[in-house]
Design an enzyme around this catalytic site. Structure first.
Site, mmCIF file in Angstrom:
data_model
loop_
_atom_site.group_PDB
_atom_site.id
_atom_site.type_symbol
_atom_site.label_atom_id
_atom_site.label_comp_id
_atom_site.label_asym_id
_atom_site.label_seq_id
_atom_site.Cartn_x
_atom_site.Cartn_y
_atom_site.Cartn_z
ATOM 1 N N PRO A 167 -21.044 -35.650 73.809
ATOM 2 C CA PRO A 167 -21.558 -36.827 74.261
ATOM 3 C C PRO A 167 -20.922 -37.770 73.184
ATOM 4 C CG PRO A 167 -23.501 -35.345 74.197
ATOM 5 C CD PRO A 167 -22.013 -34.282 74.131
ATOM 6 N N ASN A 168 -20.646 -38.933 73.338
ATOM 7 C CA ASN A 168 -20.700 -40.598 72.727
ATOM 8 C C ASN A 168 -18.992 -39.626 71.637
ATOM 9 O OD1 ASN A 168 -22.530 -42.052 73.880
ATOM 10 N ND2 ASN A 168 -23.514 -40.465 73.375
ATOM 11 N N ARG A 224 -17.731 -46.889 67.736
ATOM 12 C CA ARG A 224 -19.395 -46.276 67.357
ATOM 13 C C ARG A 224 -19.357 -46.323 65.791
ATOM 14 N NH1 ARG A 224 -21.788 -40.090 68.489
ATOM 15 N NH2 ARG A 224 -23.797 -40.974 68.475
ATOM 16 N N TYR A 249 -19.188 -42.728 61.625
ATOM 17 C CA TYR A 249 -18.947 -42.244 61.817
ATOM 18 C C TYR A 249 -16.958 -42.298 62.038
ATOM 19 C CZ TYR A 249 -22.585 -40.286 64.688
ATOM 20 O OH TYR A 249 -23.608 -40.164 65.376
ATOM 21 N N ASN A 280 -18.384 -30.187 68.288
ATOM 22 C CA ASN A 280 -19.344 -30.719 67.876
ATOM 23 C C ASN A 280 -19.646 -30.866 69.192
ATOM 24 O OD1 ASN A 280 -20.443 -32.799 67.070
ATOM 25 N ND2 ASN A 280 -18.778 -33.906 66.023
ATOM 26 N N ALA A 305 -25.411 -35.023 70.195
ATOM 27 C CA ALA A 305 -26.841 -34.158 70.546
ATOM 28 C C ALA A 305 -26.989 -33.503 71.262
ATOM 29 C CB ALA A 305 -27.430 -35.591 71.886
ATOM 30 N N GLU A 365 -19.265 -24.798 64.593
ATOM 31 C CA GLU A 365 -19.998 -25.768 65.019
ATOM 32 C C GLU A 365 -20.004 -27.058 63.937
ATOM 33 O OE1 GLU A 365 -25.292 -27.470 64.604
ATOM 34 O OE2 GLU A 365 -24.867 -25.370 64.978
ATOM 35 N N HIS A 391 -20.591 -31.278 62.589
ATOM 36 C CA HIS A 391 -20.427 -32.767 62.640
ATOM 37 C C HIS A 391 -20.475 -33.525 61.844
ATOM 38 C CE1 HIS A 391 -24.368 -30.610 65.292
ATOM 39 N NE2 HIS A 391 -24.414 -30.392 64.129
ATOM 40 N N ARG A 449 -30.059 -37.359 58.283
ATOM 41 C CA ARG A 449 -30.230 -38.377 59.580
ATOM 42 C C ARG A 449 -31.930 -38.221 60.014
ATOM 43 N NH1 ARG A 449 -26.171 -38.961 63.428
ATOM 44 N NH2 ARG A 449 -26.781 -40.501 63.586
#
Length: 138
Positions: free
Chosen positions: A9-10, A17, A22, A71, A74, A95, A97, A104
């Site tokens: 998502p996103n 964004r 990012y 990735n 969330a 995985e 990121h 964060r």
């Protein structure tokens, strides 16, 4: 060799964004660069904001591709369904990121999927995906 990159998502908003976190490059532009850097590898890309569609895609490719670079956005921090899916696949899953999730918010420090993945790469911007490819080709 066949590698599927899957973004959650996103991540369709990369380039616009939160560019301070990012970056300013769209994933499509970055993906085209990856394809030119790795011409001998069949790279595929998929993005969805819907958890079930991510699972469907992983099940579709997870028994015929060599690896999945995931990735999960969330969903990384919430999805037992993704965890169960990853555990069922033949392909190794890495995985990734873009940001350093440990620098964060606290809720980002816990991954529900890491235990089923071959490894985790975080904090190197879009370069995290390239590092994952390097890990797969070894």
């Amino acid at each position: 060799m066949k590698i599927q990159i899957i973004n959650g998502p996103n991540l369709n908003l990369l380039g616009s964004r939160e560019p301070d976190i990012y970056g300013q490059t769209s994933f499509q532009t970055f993906f085209e660069d990856l394809q030119s850097q790795y011409p001998a590898i069949e790279l595929s890309y998929y993005q969805s904001n819907i958890e079930g569609e991510l699972i469907d895609k992983m099940q579709e490719v997870g028994f015929t591709y060599d690896a999945i670079i995931l990735n999960a956005g969330a969903y990384t921090h919430t999805s037992i369904a993704l965890l169960d899916c990853i555990r069922s696949l033949k392909a190794e899953v890495i995985e990734v990121h873009i940001s350093n999730v440990y620098a964060r918010e606290d809720f980002r420090h816990k991954s529900m999927i890491s235990s089923a993945c071959k490894g985790v790469i975080a904090g190197f911007g879009l370069n995290s995906y390239r590092l994952a490819i390097e890990a797969v080709v070894g």
